[in-house]
Design an enzyme around this catalytic site. Structure first.
Site, short mmCIF file in Angstrom:
data_model
loop_
_atom_site.label_atom_id
_atom_site.label_comp_id
_atom_site.label_asym_id
_atom_site.label_seq_id
_atom_site.Cartn_x
_atom_site.Cartn_y
_atom_site.Cartn_z
N ASN A 210 -20.39 -73.73 106.77
CA ASN A 210 -21.36 -72.79 106.33
C ASN A 210 -22.76 -73.55 105.88
OD1 ASN A 210 -19.78 -70.46 106.65
ND2 ASN A 210 -19.65 -70.03 104.52
N CYS A 264 -37.40 -94.93 117.41
CA CYS A 264 -37.64 -93.53 117.52
C CYS A 264 -37.51 -92.42 116.27
CB CYS A 264 -36.82 -93.01 118.56
SG CYS A 264 -37.45 -93.89 120.15
#
Ligand SMILES: NC(=O)c1ccc[n+]([C@@H]2O[C@H](COP(=O)([O-])OP(=O)(O)OC[C@H]3O[C@@H](n4cnc5c(N)ncnc54)[C@H](O)[C@@H]3O)[C@@H](O)[C@H]2O)c1
Length: 433
Positions: A210, A264
């Site tokens: 969830n 990155c």
């Protein structure tokens, strides 16, 4: 089978209809007389496509009835499934009072009229709940072998609940005992193949799912908000993002392990959130990424400090295996912190060749760790030495070599959950996360 279902809300009513549809005989139980009456009339107490037909068919065939009485339901059934609500309390804490109420009543009934019974808990509950509730309320019955208890989280979505029940996206059951009986029970009850784990793991998977779903929705919405501000159609962006099933929608990047680093990810998250701030677009999820990553690094450092080791060996310094890129590598931060706190540190990373480093990668070494050459060891044996805490951040040595050189004076922190490490004859601090 004869099955009681406690709680006739969204989950319980669908469970009742679908299990009756599979041929089981169902007794629904709810404290709400209106829901009980509704089921007894073969009517759905909730709006859910496909459910009215299932309930009516089951009622007409005599496979479905309902009651407000726990004792009556237990008398006529050998399995109980608990689907009562577990709402938030005002503080945000999970309210288990409905589950507690059912288990208490069930315990009273089973002690008054002893019989062998199986209990399947489906209500969403935080890890540890099954253990503590059973220990507190039904421990005597479980220990005597009269009661078997399983935790089987529900993954259905309202509005497609019947189809989801028939074809669950995931089926995991928590069991205290061996896998086989749990697997067989789930097959005969629900007709699905189920992964068997312990109770807390089964409880946790529901929350992990969830939280992941919430993260996905929030992420897509944040891309949408920034895209709108920049006049970019973010539906196209997200559609393209989803086409990458190698890195994006895949198990890749989905294992607890090292903090992220490299040239990155930190830089690009920083640039994107900076631009969003300039545009006046608030992106709390993306803004939280670098902070969360930093917390993760601090947790690793905490684990190293708590080990009590007096010397530390780092296996893997670059930001991931098979690269010499040190830019924003979490292990560089770990080494720096450890040195600052006075720990002797040795490093082994066969991908690193200091003489070959150039450009910004070399600058990391020159500015952050100018003395790195003195820490690096060219072979595993001299890096490991005669003892110390070994932080395995990468699989940069083979298990065979580790087996050969690790001694009982070593202990290991296994950052990435390398199963074979557990089998080695050294004290393992366990999986890091
Ligand atoms: N609704 C969903 O889509 C969904 C999906 C997966 C999991 N879950 C989880 O399943 C559980 C049930 O959710 P729901 O949406 O069906 O709840 P709900 O509130 O619709 O239904 C709960 C029912 O339990 C009954 N109840 C309360 N105390 C009782 C008692 N002592 N004996 C018998 N019945 C009692 C209530 O009267 C109510 O009818 C929750 O833990 C929820 O988090 C819900």
């Amino acid at each position: 089978m004869n099955i009681s279902i406690f709680g006739l809300g969204y989950v319980g009513a669908v469970t009742a209809g679908c299990l009756a549809g599979k041929g089981h005989r169902i007794v629904g139980v709810d404290v709400s007389p209106a829901k009980v009456e509704s089921l007894n009339l073969g009517l759905a107490p909730i709006i859910e496509p496909g459910l009215p037909e299932l309930l009516k068919g089951a009622r007409d065939d005599g496979r479905l009835r309902a009651t407000t009485r726990c004792d009556e339901a237990l008398r006529d059934t050998e399995v109980s499934i608990v689907c009562v609500g577990t709402p938030s309390s005002i503080s945000g804490a999970l309210d288990l009072s409905f589950v507690r109420g059912v288990l208490q009543e069930m315990g009273d009934c089973l002690r008054r009229t002893p019989k062998r019974h199986t209990l399947v808990l489906r209500s969403t509950m935080l890890p540890g709940s099954t253990e503590s509730l059973i220990g507190e309320l039904l421990g005597d019955l479980e220990r005597s072998g009269m009661l078997s208890v399983y935790y089987y989280p529900e993954f259905l979505r309202e509005s497609t609940a019947v189809a989801d029940f028939e074809h669950p996206s995931l089926a995991v059951v928590g069991s205290r005992d061996a896998a086989r009986p749990a697997e067989e029970l789930m097959k005969s009850l629900f007709g699905v193949d189920t992964a068997v784990v312990n109770w807390p793991t089964a409880e946790m998977i529901k929350y992990a799912c969830n939280a992941f779903h919430a993260t996905k929705i929030t992420f897509a919405n944040e891309v949408g908000r920034l895209g709108k501000q920049l006049s970019i159609d973010s539906r196209i962006v997200m559609d393209l993002l989803c086409r990458d099933t190698k890195l994006n929608l895949s198990p890749y990047y989905m294992k607890p392990g090292n903090p992220f680093g490299g040239s990155c990810l930190p830089k690009d998250v920083r640039a994107l959130t900076h631009r969003a701030r300039l545009e006046g677009v608030s992106l709390p999820l993306m803004e939280s990424l670098l902070g969360s990553n930093e917390r993760h690094l601090q947790s690793l450092l905490g684990l190293i400090m708590e080990s009590g080791a007096s010397e530390i060996v780092i296996l893997g310094l670059s930001f991931k295996s098979n690269t010499d890129d040190l830019r924003e590598s979490s292990m560089v931060e770990v080494v720096q912190t450890l040195l600052g706190r006075g720990y002797p540190v040795r490093v082994f990373d066969p991908a690193l060749n200091l003489a070959a480093l150039v450009g910004s990668n070399k600058r990391v070494i020159d500015t952050k760790m100018p003395h790195i050459a003195s820490l690096l060891r060219g072979d595993l044996a001299s890096a490991l030495g005669k003892g110390g805490l070994v932080v395995v951040a990468q699989k940069c040595a083979s298990i065979e070599d580790l087996k050969r050189h690790l001694t009982p004076a070593h202990s290991v922190i296994d950052v990435n959950g390398w199963k074979e490490l557990q089998a080695l004859p050294v004290k393992c601090q366990g999986f890091c996360w």
